[in-house]
Design a protein around this motif. Structure first.
Motif, PDB file in Angstrom:
ATOM      1  N   ASP A   1       0.872  -1.177   0.000  1.00 24.33           N
ATOM      2  CA  ASP A   1       0.000   0.000   0.000  1.00 24.33           C
ATOM      3  C   ASP A   1       0.908   1.226   0.000  1.00 24.33           C
ATOM      4  O   ASP A   1       1.609   1.492   0.971  1.00 24.33           O
ATOM      5  CB  ASP A   1      -0.885  -0.021   1.248  1.00 24.33           C
ATOM      6  N   LEU A   2       0.897   1.953  -1.099  1.00 28.52           N
ATOM      7  CA  LEU A   2       1.805   3.101  -1.222  1.00 28.52           C
ATOM      8  C   LEU A   2       1.119   4.416  -0.858  1.00 28.52           C
ATOM      9  O   LEU A   2       1.631   5.487  -1.162  1.00 28.52           O
ATOM     10  CB  LEU A   2       2.368   3.176  -2.650  1.00 28.52           C
ATOM     11  N   ARG A   3      -0.034   4.306  -0.196  1.00 30.33           N
ATOM     12  CA  ARG A   3      -0.676   5.545   0.263  1.00 30.33           C
ATOM     13  C   ARG A   3       0.005   6.073   1.522  1.00 30.33           C
ATOM     14  O   ARG A   3      -0.399   7.080   2.076  1.00 30.33           O
ATOM     15  CB  ARG A   3      -2.164   5.298   0.536  1.00 30.33           C
ATOM     16  N   PHE A   4       1.011   5.337   1.994  1.00 33.03           N
ATOM     17  CA  PHE A   4       1.837   5.848   3.091  1.00 33.03           C
ATOM     18  C   PHE A   4       3.256   5.357   2.869  1.00 33.03           C
ATOM     19  O   PHE A   4       3.482   4.444   2.088  1.00 33.03           O
ATOM     20  CB  PHE A   4       1.291   5.409   4.455  1.00 33.03           C
ATOM     21  N   ASP A   5       4.225   5.985   3.537  1.00 32.98           N
ATOM     22  CA  ASP A   5       5.624   5.725   3.229  1.00 32.98           C
ATOM     23  C   ASP A   5       6.184   4.575   4.075  1.00 32.98           C
ATOM     24  O   ASP A   5       6.063   3.442   3.701  1.00 32.98           O
ATOM     25  CB  ASP A   5       6.417   7.010   3.362  1.00 32.98           C
TER      26      ASP A   5
ATOM     27  N   GLU B   1      -6.158   8.688  -2.480  1.00 31.34           N
ATOM     28  CA  GLU B   1      -5.172   8.342  -3.503  1.00 31.34           C
ATOM     29  C   GLU B   1      -5.496   6.977  -4.092  1.00 31.34           C
ATOM     30  O   GLU B   1      -5.974   6.086  -3.390  1.00 31.34           O
ATOM     31  CB  GLU B   1      -3.762   8.268  -2.889  1.00 31.34           C
ATOM     32  N   TRP B   2      -5.253   6.813  -5.374  1.00 29.98           N
ATOM     33  CA  TRP B   2      -5.430   5.510  -6.013  1.00 29.98           C
ATOM     34  C   TRP B   2      -4.066   5.047  -6.498  1.00 29.98           C
ATOM     35  O   TRP B   2      -3.603   5.443  -7.555  1.00 29.98           O
ATOM     36  CB  TRP B   2      -6.400   5.604  -7.190  1.00 29.98           C
ATOM     37  N   ASN B   3      -3.413   4.241  -5.682  1.00 28.72           N
ATOM     38  CA  ASN B   3      -2.059   3.808  -6.012  1.00 28.72           C
ATOM     39  C   ASN B   3      -2.030   2.431  -6.662  1.00 28.72           C
ATOM     40  O   ASN B   3      -1.873   1.418  -6.005  1.00 28.72           O
ATOM     41  CB  ASN B   3      -1.193   3.815  -4.750  1.00 28.72           C
TER      42      ASN B   3
END
Length: 584
Positions: A292-296, A418-420
């Motif tokens: 999940d790339l909506r967070f680092d 966000e749509w990652n």
RNA sequence: GGUCCCGUGGUGUAGCCUGGCCAAACACGCGGCCCUGUCAAGGCCGAGAACGCCGGUUCGAAUCCGGUCGGGACCGCCA
């Protein structure tokens, strides 16, 4: 009486002002002022306020005082603008109301076991037992409607790209591969069983041999495995197979598909192409094959810096051939001991031996250089805390991935909205199972990278696979591969997997035979509609996007399934039930 | 197969750690009465649970212990 073509409660707007109509719906709420009575009348499309005025329609008003929640009624009346100041901007229908002239109760209702509202969460078992009431909740109705629109968009897109929808059988041949089969006894062949499809995998490949070229199907697939928050027994998947294609063709098709779905259903433009990430990089940096790339919160490996460390908990894992992985929690210095212990419980629950953090109790066992290396690898600032796990590689990855998600959730680091999308590609042909044996990563029909063919015998684990997963916001929404279309190569791969000739023959003989009659190169993908919907409606509970889900123990609490059957039925099937042994 | 959390009126919670003051509190819902512009309507009154089930400890258990059933989360598993 037919109300079938009556206007929808939730669809009325200011432009309907003055319209005389009949409305049918459920009483969502009643507000009885003694004089005036208001009800909100709900149907699939929404709700509208109906007002009963004793001066205008005394009989209707009298009847309305007997209304209760969830009664089904027919209302006759006229759409009117609400008086100034009485509009309700929170309702789409809030500019107008229906002034009732007549009211008929079609069906009365018991008080429901839970309120039909979005924000009331009743006990899961109760909701499942009364699923038809749960579905009345606007949120769930909306989710099902969105699902319908997604599926319709998929059909339009696939048709536009000349894909042919072909149905495949539900009664198939069982395989020991993959997940556990649901099996169905054959009445005409005592002692023999069909298996319900885990996926139409072999059939779609055979359709390629058959020359269909572009196949798709929205198919039910059944897997008899233990459930999770994101898993159901019966999944719906968009199944696709195409001939003469490469992975780039699949990527382009699917990127276009999601772009189309997002545009049609959500009105959102999503940028393509999607970014790609190597499977091993994903496991290292995000601790999962579906990041999940909506967070680092990027994970780093610090094994090399700690080979000689005096911190025995870390050293022990490294000496045993394991790894040390870590990531920094931004601003994590403020975490309480209790919070960290909580995380340690979570880590141990996932099978880790423990959880370390720096700065923390471990500090005095770490040299200055080691501490600096950890902080630098994790990219930790002065206010951050670094979480460390030392374990076997796969375990460390699982645990770090879990912690990464948990920290993001607790500290609200997820960038909602966000749509990652991304492709996990390449993947690898083989993996090591728990016993240290070699097994396939995706499935045994997956084609190796041509450049890596030379490694097949010597270093099988380094052979890349022409396999790919499409991941959206941490949810694996589809996965597939370019298949092997050469009988000899397929047999070779089966051989590396340790299958003997006889087994290959009985399990896959039909496929291998087919490959001798002119087989096009082919590949495809399958997209899980349930998980796709989870991502779209931003829920982490798959039951929010399935109409009639089962419990974690595979029960349908509404139908009472599974249940025992008449002994005669069993007899006919030549089946005898052996009751489970009861511990005394 | 394993670990963990939960189970108190119709619903959601409190109480449980530190047993007796708990035939159990609060909110919503439900029933009745009042009320002509509300929309989580409002006001007043009222009904409703022996605390999932079984067993144990104890003078005494919603509260402690064991088992069991049900729901959920996670690990394994799910190509």
């Amino acid at each position: 009486m037919s109300g079938f073509s009556a206007p929808h409660c939730g669809s009325l707007r200011a432009s309907d002002e003055g319209r005389e109509l009949e409305l049918y719906g459920w009483v969502a709420r009643r507000r009885d002022h003694g004089g005036l009575i208001f009800i909100d009348l709900r149907d699939r499309w929404g709700a509208i306020q109906v007002v009963f005025n004793p001066a205008h329609a005394p009989q209707a008003h009298t009847n309305a005082s007997d209304l209760r929640s969830e009664y089904v009624v027919r209302v006759e009346g006229k759409v009117a603008r609400r008086r100034p100041g009485a509009e309700n901007p929170r309702m789409p229908t809030g500019e107008v109301e229906v002034v009732a002239s007549d009211l008929e109760v079609i069906s009365v209702a018991k008080t429901p076991p839970f309120a039909i509202e979005d924000d009331v969460e009743a006990d899961e078992a109760t909701r499942l037992k009364y699923r038809y009431l749960d579905i009345r909740r606007p949120k769930l109705t909306h989710n099902l409607e969105l699902r319908h629109r997604v599926v319709q968009a998929i059909h339009r897109y696939m048709d536009a790209h000349e894909f042919m929808e072909v149905e495949t059988p539900m009664l198939l041949k069982g395989t020991p591969e993959g997940s556990r089969d649901f099996i169905v006894p054959s009445r005409l062949h005592p002692g023999e069983f069909f298996a319900l499809p885990q996926s139409p995998q072999q059939l779609k490949q055979l359709l390629m041999v058959a020359g269909i070229g572009r196949y798709y199907q929205i198919a039910r697939c059944l897997r008899d495995e233990d459930l999770r928050a994101d898993r159901v027994v019966e999944i719906t998947q968009l199944d696709v197979e195409m001939a003469f294609c490469t992975e780039e063709d699949v990527f382009e098709l699917i990127e276009g598909l999601w772009a189309k779905v997002w545009k049609d259903v959500l009105g959102i433009d999503i940028p393509t192409p999607f970014r790609r990430i190597d499977m091993r990089e994903s496991l290292l940096k995000y601790g999962t094959d579906k990041p999940d790339l909506r967070f680092d919160l990027e994970i780093a490996d610090v094994s090399d810096a700690l080979r000689e460390t005096g911190a025995t908990v870390l050293r022990g894992a490294l000496d045993a051939g394991g790894v040390v992985r870590c990531f920094a929690v931004p601003g994590g210095k403020d975490m309480s001991r209790r919070e960290l212990d909580d995380l340690a419980v979570l880590a141990r629950g996932a099978g880790a031996k423990g959880l370390a953090w720096a700065p923390g109790p471990l500090d005095r066992h770490l040299s200055e250089g080691e501490m600096a290396a950890i902080k630098s690898a994790a990219g930790a600032g002065a206010d951050d805390i670094v979480l460390l796990v030392a374990d076997r590689r796969r375990k460390a990855e699982t645990v770090m991935g879990l912690l990464r998600r948990e920290i993001a959730r607790r500290r609200k680091l997820v960038r909602h909205g966000e749509w990652n999308f991304l492709w996990v590609y390449p993947m690898y042909l083989f993996e090591e199972d728990d016993l240290g044996n070699l097994t396939y990563g995706h499935h045994p029909f997956t084609s190796p990278w041509p450049e890596d063919m030379a490694l097949l015998a010597e270093r099988p684990y380094d052979v890349r696979a022409r396999a790919y997963d499409c991941v959206l916001n941490g949810v694996e929404i589809s996965g597939g591969s370019i298949r092997i279309h050469d009988r000899e190569l397929q047999e070779r791969v089966f051989g590396i997997l340790g299958m003997d000739e006889e087994r290959i023959g009985t399990q896959f003989g039909h496929l291998l035979d087919a490959f001798e009659y002119g087989v096009p190169p082919h590949g495809g993908i399958a997209a899980g509609i349930d998980r796709l919907m989870m991502a779209i409606v931003e829920t982490d509970n798959i039951r929010d996007v399935v109409a009639f889900p089962k419990t974690q123990s595979h029960q349908d609490l509404m139908l009472g399934a599974p249940s025992s059957v008449d002994p005669k039925q069993l007899e006919e099937l030549h089946i005898q039930v052996i009751p489970p042994e009861k511990p005394s």
